[in-house]
Write an enzyme that holds these catalytic residues in place. Structure first.
Site, PDB file in Angstrom:
ATOM      1  N   ALA A  67       0.873  -1.170   0.000  1.00  0.00           N
ATOM      2  CA  ALA A  67       0.000   0.000   0.000  1.00  0.00           C
ATOM      3  C   ALA A  67       0.910   1.221   0.000  1.00  0.00           C
ATOM      4  CB  ALA A  67      -0.890  -0.024   1.233  1.00  0.00           C
ATOM      5  N   GLY A 112       0.551  -4.808   1.212  1.00  0.00           N
ATOM      6  CA  GLY A 112      -0.689  -4.950   0.442  1.00  0.00           C
ATOM      7  C   GLY A 112      -0.488  -5.706  -0.865  1.00  0.00           C
ATOM      8  N   GLU A 115      -0.600  -9.258   0.104  1.00  0.00           N
ATOM      9  CA  GLU A 115      -1.997  -9.572   0.423  1.00  0.00           C
ATOM     10  C   GLU A 115      -2.839  -9.696  -0.841  1.00  0.00           C
ATOM     11  OE1 GLU A 115      -1.946  -6.197   3.286  1.00  0.00           O
ATOM     12  OE2 GLU A 115      -3.029  -7.589   4.574  1.00  0.00           O
ATOM     13  N   GLU A 135       4.668  -4.845   7.676  1.00  0.00           N
ATOM     14  CA  GLU A 135       3.871  -3.797   8.333  1.00  0.00           C
ATOM     15  C   GLU A 135       4.293  -3.494   9.774  1.00  0.00           C
ATOM     16  OE1 GLU A 135       2.618  -5.996   6.254  1.00  0.00           O
ATOM     17  OE2 GLU A 135       1.050  -5.098   5.026  1.00  0.00           O
TER      18      GLU A 135
HETATM   19  N1  COA Z   1       4.551   3.128  -0.853  1.00  0.00           N
HETATM   20  C1  COA Z   1       4.934   4.282  -1.428  1.00  0.00           C
HETATM   21  N2  COA Z   1       6.046   4.393  -2.185  1.00  0.00           N
HETATM   22  C2  COA Z   1       6.774   3.286  -2.359  1.00  0.00           C
HETATM   23  C3  COA Z   1       6.441   2.054  -1.787  1.00  0.00           C
HETATM   24  C4  COA Z   1       5.264   2.004  -0.997  1.00  0.00           C
HETATM   25  N3  COA Z   1       4.847   0.862  -0.426  1.00  0.00           N
HETATM   26  N4  COA Z   1       7.388   1.136  -2.134  1.00  0.00           N
HETATM   27  C5  COA Z   1       8.263   1.786  -2.906  1.00  0.00           C
HETATM   28  N5  COA Z   1       7.923   3.079  -3.037  1.00  0.00           N
HETATM   29  C6  COA Z   1       8.591   4.127  -3.797  1.00  0.00           C
HETATM   30  C7  COA Z   1       9.847   4.644  -3.107  1.00  0.00           C
HETATM   31  O1  COA Z   1       9.514   5.609  -2.117  1.00  0.00           O
HETATM   32  C8  COA Z   1      10.578   5.236  -4.278  1.00  0.00           C
HETATM   33  O2  COA Z   1       9.987   6.466  -4.620  1.00  0.00           O
HETATM   34  P1  COA Z   1      10.922   7.758  -4.941  1.00  0.00           P
HETATM   35  O3  COA Z   1      11.781   7.329  -6.104  1.00  0.00           O
HETATM   36  O4  COA Z   1       9.942   8.827  -5.292  1.00  0.00           O
HETATM   37  O5  COA Z   1      11.738   8.008  -3.716  1.00  0.00           O
HETATM   38  C9  COA Z   1      10.260   4.274  -5.412  1.00  0.00           C
HETATM   39  O6  COA Z   1       9.073   3.598  -5.022  1.00  0.00           O
HETATM   40  C10 COA Z   1      11.345   3.233  -5.643  1.00  0.00           C
HETATM   41  O7  COA Z   1      11.580   2.577  -4.411  1.00  0.00           O
HETATM   42  P2  COA Z   1      13.048   2.472  -3.746  1.00  0.00           P
HETATM   43  O8  COA Z   1      12.867   2.326  -2.274  1.00  0.00           O
HETATM   44  O9  COA Z   1      13.926   3.584  -4.216  1.00  0.00           O
HETATM   45  O10 COA Z   1      13.540   1.093  -4.390  1.00  0.00           O
HETATM   46  P3  COA Z   1      14.588   0.066  -3.790  1.00  0.00           P
HETATM   47  O11 COA Z   1      14.880  -0.887  -4.880  1.00  0.00           O
HETATM   48  O12 COA Z   1      15.721   0.788  -3.138  1.00  0.00           O
HETATM   49  O13 COA Z   1      13.789  -0.683  -2.599  1.00  0.00           O
HETATM   50  C11 COA Z   1      11.881  -1.807  -1.633  1.00  0.00           C
HETATM   51  C12 COA Z   1      12.684  -1.475  -2.908  1.00  0.00           C
HETATM   52  C13 COA Z   1      10.628  -2.513  -2.048  1.00  0.00           C
HETATM   53  C14 COA Z   1      12.730  -2.696  -0.706  1.00  0.00           C
HETATM   54  C15 COA Z   1      11.552  -0.483  -0.898  1.00  0.00           C
HETATM   55  O14 COA Z   1      10.965   0.420  -1.836  1.00  0.00           O
HETATM   56  C16 COA Z   1      10.563  -0.652   0.227  1.00  0.00           C
HETATM   57  O15 COA Z   1      10.944  -1.116   1.302  1.00  0.00           O
HETATM   58  N6  COA Z   1       9.300  -0.260   0.004  1.00  0.00           N
HETATM   59  C17 COA Z   1       8.278  -0.316   1.024  1.00  0.00           C
HETATM   60  C18 COA Z   1       7.762  -1.720   1.200  1.00  0.00           C
HETATM   61  C19 COA Z   1       6.747  -1.779   2.306  1.00  0.00           C
HETATM   62  O16 COA Z   1       7.022  -1.522   3.462  1.00  0.00           O
HETATM   63  N7  COA Z   1       5.535  -2.133   1.908  1.00  0.00           N
HETATM   64  C20 COA Z   1       4.467  -2.338   2.835  1.00  0.00           C
HETATM   65  C21 COA Z   1       3.648  -1.133   2.984  1.00  0.00           C
HETATM   66  S1  COA Z   1       2.320  -1.446   4.115  1.00  0.00           S
END
Ligand code: COA
Length: 261
Positions: A67, A112, A115, A135
């Site tokens: 999400a 999400g 999920e 989460e």
């Molecule tokens: N919500 C909002 N934005 C998200 C996102 C999320 N769940 N997951 C990734 N993004 C965004 C990042 O903020 C980034 O945006 P930006 O370029 O404007 O800063 C873009 O997507 C690319 O992500 P980035 O973190 O730079 O890629 P990465 O390869 O370094 O890392 C992940 C990938 C998936 C490990 C990391 O993005 C992450 O931990 N995301 C969140 C996952 C999460 O906690 N999901 C559960 C939410 S309830």
């Protein structure tokens, strides 16, 4: 083909592919993406020739990375409950979709996104898939049915491990514990999903629909009621042309041609 800013649907040979495309944010689910997914499935309900759906994420990195944390950060008590409930409803409609839905996971399926994959009926993973429910590290819990569906799929102990640690597992491990049905090399995961969909499409459509109804009905019923429901559906199928065709084809040593009635 239907178009939406973040979600597109292409259909070929009775198999629809719904692609979530918000690559700049790793396909994270904001309200417009969720509405787009819901609209795509609603539109597909009207397609009488539909046999299966593949749900996937655009780009090479993610199925859905969760999400949208930017949106979640704005939640209060009441809006938080509403965010959870609204997402749950959309995923529930996918789970109750009358045709098999296959998640094709080629990258991150987190929060999400994990999920969403869990609400699908089958999951095909690439070796690059990463499943996780992180989460608790954000101060929340999975709110789109993850605590419920993951435990049903992989057992309480493994679900507790994933949800309490928040750690990701790769596609191979996901297949080992039954979270993914299969794991294949990255270049092959979409083809494999299409192959599974194609295999399903060869079967009698009403029987496939009733099989889903019985499988998922059983989860929500007592053994007595679930067995009675199964017997009723079994009986209903005995009145279909597809049953006559399926059995005649076997006896005549030819391939069945199902009309879907
Ligand atoms: N919500 C909002 N934005 C998200 C996102 C999320 N769940 N997951 C990734 N993004 C965004 C990042 O903020 C980034 O945006 P930006 O370029 O404007 O800063 C873009 O997507 C690319 O992500 P980035 O973190 O730079 O890629 P990465 O390869 O370094 O890392 C992940 C990938 C998936 C490990 C990391 O993005 C992450 O931990 N995301 C969140 C996952 C999460 O906690 N999901 C559960 C939410 S309830």
């Amino acid at each position: 083909m239907t178009e939406n800013k973040y979600v597109r649907t292409e259909t070929s040979g009775g198999i629809a592919t719904v692609t979530i495309d918000r690559q700049a944010k790793l396909n994270a689910l904001n309200p417009r993406v969720i509405a787009g997914i819901d609209a795509a499935f609603t539109a597909l309900r009207g397609d009488a020739d539909l046999r299966a759906v593949i749900l996937t994420g655009a780009g090479d990195k993610a199925f859905v990375a969760g999400a949208d944390i930017g949106v979640l950060a704005e939640m209060g008590t009441l809006t938080g409950a509403e965010v959870s409930r609204a997402g749950q409803e959309v995923l529930r409609r996918i789970e109750r979709f009358p045709r098999p839905v296959i998640a094709a996971v080629g990258g991150y399926a987190l929060g999400g996104g994990c999920e969403l994959a869990l609400a699908c009926h089958l999951r095909v993973a690439s070796e690059r898939a990463r499943f996780g429910l992180p989460e608790v590290g954000l101060g929340i819990i999975p709110g789109y049915g993850g605590t419920v569906r993951l435990a049903r799929l992989v057992g309480l102990g493994r679900a507790a491990e994933m949800i309490l640690t928040g750690e990701m597992i790769d596609g191979k491990r996901a297949a080992e514990i039954g979270l993914a049905n299969v794991v294949v090399p990255h270049e092959e995961f979409m083809d494999r999903a299409r192959k599974v969909a194609g295999r399903i499409a060869r079967n009698a459509p009403v029987a496939v629909e009733m099989a889903l109804a019985s499988l998922y009905g059983a989860e929500e019923n007592t053994m007595e009621h679930a067995l009675a429901f199964e017997a009723t559906l079994f009986g209903l199928l005995a009145s279909t042309d597809d049953m006559k065709e399926g059995m005649a084809a076997f006896l005549e040593k030819r391939r069945a041609v199902f009309g879907g009635s």
